[in-house]
Scaffold this active site. Structure first.
Site, mmCIF file in Angstrom:
data_model
loop_
_atom_site.group_PDB
_atom_site.id
_atom_site.type_symbol
_atom_site.label_atom_id
_atom_site.label_comp_id
_atom_site.label_asym_id
_atom_site.label_seq_id
_atom_site.Cartn_x
_atom_site.Cartn_y
_atom_site.Cartn_z
ATOM 1 N N TYR A 61 0.837 -1.199 0.000
ATOM 2 C CA TYR A 61 0.000 0.000 0.000
ATOM 3 C C TYR A 61 0.869 1.245 0.000
ATOM 4 C CZ TYR A 61 -2.618 3.927 1.843
ATOM 5 O OH TYR A 61 -3.142 5.174 2.014
ATOM 6 N N GLY A 68 -4.897 5.983 0.227
ATOM 7 C CA GLY A 68 -6.241 6.087 0.773
ATOM 8 C C GLY A 68 -7.235 5.290 -0.040
ATOM 9 N N ARG A 287 -9.907 27.165 50.014
ATOM 10 C CA ARG A 287 -9.986 25.933 50.787
ATOM 11 C C ARG A 287 -9.874 24.686 49.912
ATOM 12 N NH1 ARG A 287 -15.603 24.163 53.123
ATOM 13 N NH2 ARG A 287 -15.944 26.402 52.894
#
Length: 516
Positions: A61, A68, A287
Site C-alpha cells: 500500500y 487512501g 480551601r
C-alpha cells in the site's frame, strides 16, 4: 552543526521522554542519531526489505498502489519512484498560522523518534536528513491547520517531506527563505524520496505528539505556579492554613491532591495556629485549591504515559516486519490517545485559570478580602480617589478565563468522515493539541496577572499586619517578584509587565517545590 550545543540526545538508543523533546525544541540539547552499528543495520534492513519486495513485484500500500481510497489503483513500476513526491505535493494545502520554531522542532523530533523504531522501511539518508534539519535549525514553515489526526498529520507533515526534498519554505538564520537555498547554505543535499518514504514521513502522529510534549511540560509548571500563588493568596487574604492539614488529606488520599496540600503546608507553615481563628472556613477557591489543582496533578502521570508511548511508537502505515518477512497494514497513524490526553489536559488547565480568577475576585473586593483596600490599590492620601489599583486587570483575567473555559469543548468527539469515506473515523488529535496550547496560553496570561496581584496583595497585607512568617521558598519568590514588579500605587499600564512575566513563566523562571 552548531557546536556550542552539548549533551546530545541520541535517537535510536533509548526511548525519548517529554523532557527530551522539550529540550530539543528549546535548543538546549542536540539531536544525534545513535552511533551504534546495530541500529544503522536495523534501519538499512527495513529499506532493503522494501526493495526486495519491489523486485519481486509485491503489492505494498502506498508504494505500488495509490493512497487512501485509491489503494485499488495499481502504480506502474516505472512510476513508483515518483509517487512519494506526488504525496507531499498534493497535500500542500495547509492554512492558518505557522507553527513557531519551538513547536516545529518538537514536530521534527517526534517524527524522527518514530522512524528510528526501524519499522518504517526508510533509508539511513532520510534519518540523516531529519537529524540535519534539527542540528542546523532549518525549520519547515508548517501551517497549523489541515489535519484530522488520522491517516496521520498528513498535510502539516507534507511540509517536512517537501523541505527534505528542497521544496517550499523554511525559517533559517532568522528569516523565511526557500528550502533549497537554506539546504545549500548548510551544505545539505536535497533528498529524492525512496518508495515508502513519503508515507513514512507524513502518515504519522508527529505534529500532535510534538505539540503534546510542549503542552504537558507547560501544564506541569502551571500546576506548581498555581499552588505557590494560592499560598500567597491565602496569606494576602488572611486565610487559614489548617485547610491543608495532613490528617485531613489522608482521609481522601488522591496522590496528586495530597502532593498539592503538602506543598501548601510547606509554604504556609501550617503547624502555626490558624491565621484567622475567627473564621472557620475560607471560600472554596482557597480551601479547595488542592482538590482543583490536584486533578491536574493526578492526571499528569497518566497523560505522560500516553504521550511518551505515542512518541516512541512506529505510528505510520504500513509497517515493515523484517524478521517476520511481512508488510503489516494497520492504523497506527490514528491519534486517539493524544486526542484524549489533550482534551483532558486542557480541561484540567482551564480549571486552574478559573480557580485563580476566583481568588483574584476575592482579593480585589473589599467585602471579601478581610481588610485590604478595594482593587488592591496601594494609593494613599489625597490621590487615593483617582487611583484604581488592579480593577482593569481583574476584568482582563476574567476575559482570559472565560475564553479558556470556552475552549474546553473536546475536539475528539468531532470525528469527520473524509477522503471518500476511507478515513471515516478520525481522532482530531491535532486540533485537540492546538486547542490545549491555546488554553495553556490563556492560563499563563491569568498566571502573569496573578503574579502582579500576589506581589500587590502580600505587600498590602504586610502594611495592615501579616500574622505569619513567610516560609523560605515563598519568601524568596516574593522578594524576586518585588524586584521585578513595582508596587502599583499610581495607576500605570501593566501590559509590558504582563508580557515580560509571560516570558518568565514560559522559561520556567522560578524553581518550585524541588523542580528538577
Amino acid at each position: 552543526m552548531h557546536t556550542e550545543l552539548t549533551n546530545p540526545c541520541h535517537f535510536g538508543q533509548t526511548a525519548l521522554t517529554i523532557e527530551d523533546v522539550v529540550d530539543l525544541a528549546h535548543r538546549r540539547r542536540q539531536a544525534m542519531l545513535s552511533p551504534d552499528p546495530a541500529f544503522s543495520r536495523r534501519i538499512q534492513a527495513g529499506a532493503d526489505f522494501v526493495d526486495e519486495l519491489l523486485r519481486r513485484e509485491g503489492v505494498i500500500y502506498g508504494v505500488t498502489t495509490g493512497y487512501g481510497d485509491s489503494c485499488v489503483v495499481n502504480i506502474p513500476p516505472s512510476l513508483v519512484v515518483e509517487l512519494p513526491h506526488h504525496l507531499f505535493t498534493y497535500h500542500g494545502c495547509g492554512l492558518g498560522r505557522y507553527l513557531d520554531p519551538v513547536e516545529t522542532r518538537s514536530v521534527l523530533a517526534a517524527r524522527l523518534a518514530s522512524l528510528v523504531c526501524g519499522m518504517s522501511g526508510v533509508s539511513w539518508a532520510l534519518l540523516q536528513g531529519l537529524e540535519a534539519l534539527l542540528q542546523h535549525d532549518i525549520l519547515p514553515m508548517i501551517p497549523a491547520e489541515g489535519s484530522v489526526g488520522a491517516s496521520g498529520d498528513l498535510t502539516p507533515l507534507s511540509y517536512v517531506a517537501a523541505v527534505l526534498c528542497g521544496q517550499r519554505e523554511v525559517f533559517y538564520q532568522q528569516r523565511v527563505q526557500p528550502a533549497a537555498e537554506a539546504l545549500a547554505s548548510a551544505g545539505i543535499r536535497p533528498l529524492r524520496l525512496r518508495p515508502k518514504e513519503g508515507l513514512a514521513i507524513m502518515n504519522g502522529t508527529a505534529v500532535m505528539t510534538g505539540l503534546a510534549c510542549l503542552a504537558w511540560s507547560r501544564a506541569d509548571y502551571l500546576s506548581r505556579l498555581a499552588t505557590r500563588l494560592t499560598a500567597i493568596n491565602v496569606l494576602a487574604s488572611d486565610g487559614n492554613a489548617h485547610h491543608f492539614d495532613a490528617a485531613l488529606f489522608a482521609a481522601k488520599p488522591h496522590p496528586g491532591q495530597t502532593r498539592i496540600a503538602t506543598r501548601l503546608r510547606q509554604d504556609l507553615d501550617s503547624a502555626q495556629p490558624p491565621l484567622n481563628p475567627d473564621r472557620l472556613q475560607d471560600r472554596y477557591s482557597l480551601r479547595c485549591a488542592p482538590h482543583v489543582i490536584g486533578v491536574l496533578e493526578d492526571a499528569l502521570p497518566f497523560l505522560r504515559q500516553l504521550i511518551q508511548t505515542e512518541l516512541n511508537s512506529a505510528n505510520d502505515n504500513p509497517l515493515v516486519d523484517v524478521e517476520g518477512g511481512r508488510i503489516l497494514h494497520g492504523g497506527h497513524f490514528y491519534g486517539g490517545h493524544i486526542a484524549l490526553a489533550m482534551d483532558t489536559l486542557k480541561n484540567t488547565v482551564a480549571n486552574l485559570a478559573d480557580l485563580l480568577d476566583r481568588q483574584l475576585a476575592l482579593l480585589v473586593d473589599a467585602r471579601f478580602n478581610h481588610g485590604l483596600p478595594s482593587n488592591l490599590s496601594a494609593a494613599q492620601g489625597e490621590r487615593a480617589p483617582i487611583n484604581h489599583g488592579l480593577k482593569a486587570l481583574q476584568i482582563s483575567v476574567s476575559a482570559w478565563t472565560a475564553e479558556a473555559l470556552k475552549q474546553t469543548m473536546p475536539a475528539s468527539v468531532f470525528s469527520r468522515s473524509t477522503e471518500c469515506h476511507n478515513q471515516d473515523k478520525v481522532s482530531m488529535g491535532t486540533i485537540a493539541a492546538r486547542d490545549c496550547l491555546r488554553v495553556i496560553e490563556l492560563t499563563e496570561q491569568v498566571v502573569a496577572a496573578m503574579l502582579i496581584a500576589a506581589r500587590q496583595g502580600l505587600a498590602l497585607r504586610q502594611r495592615v499586619g501579616l500574622r505569619a512568617e513567610l516560609q523560605p521558598e515563598l519568601a524568596q519568590m516574593y522578594a524576586d517578584l518585588c524586584q521585578r514588579i513595582a508596587l502599583v500605587e499610581e495607576d500605570r499600564a501593566l501590559d509590558g509587565q504582563l508580557r515580560s512575566l509571560l516570558v518568565d513563566i514560559r522559561n520556567q523562571q522560578w524553581e518550585l517545590y524541588g523542580q528538577q
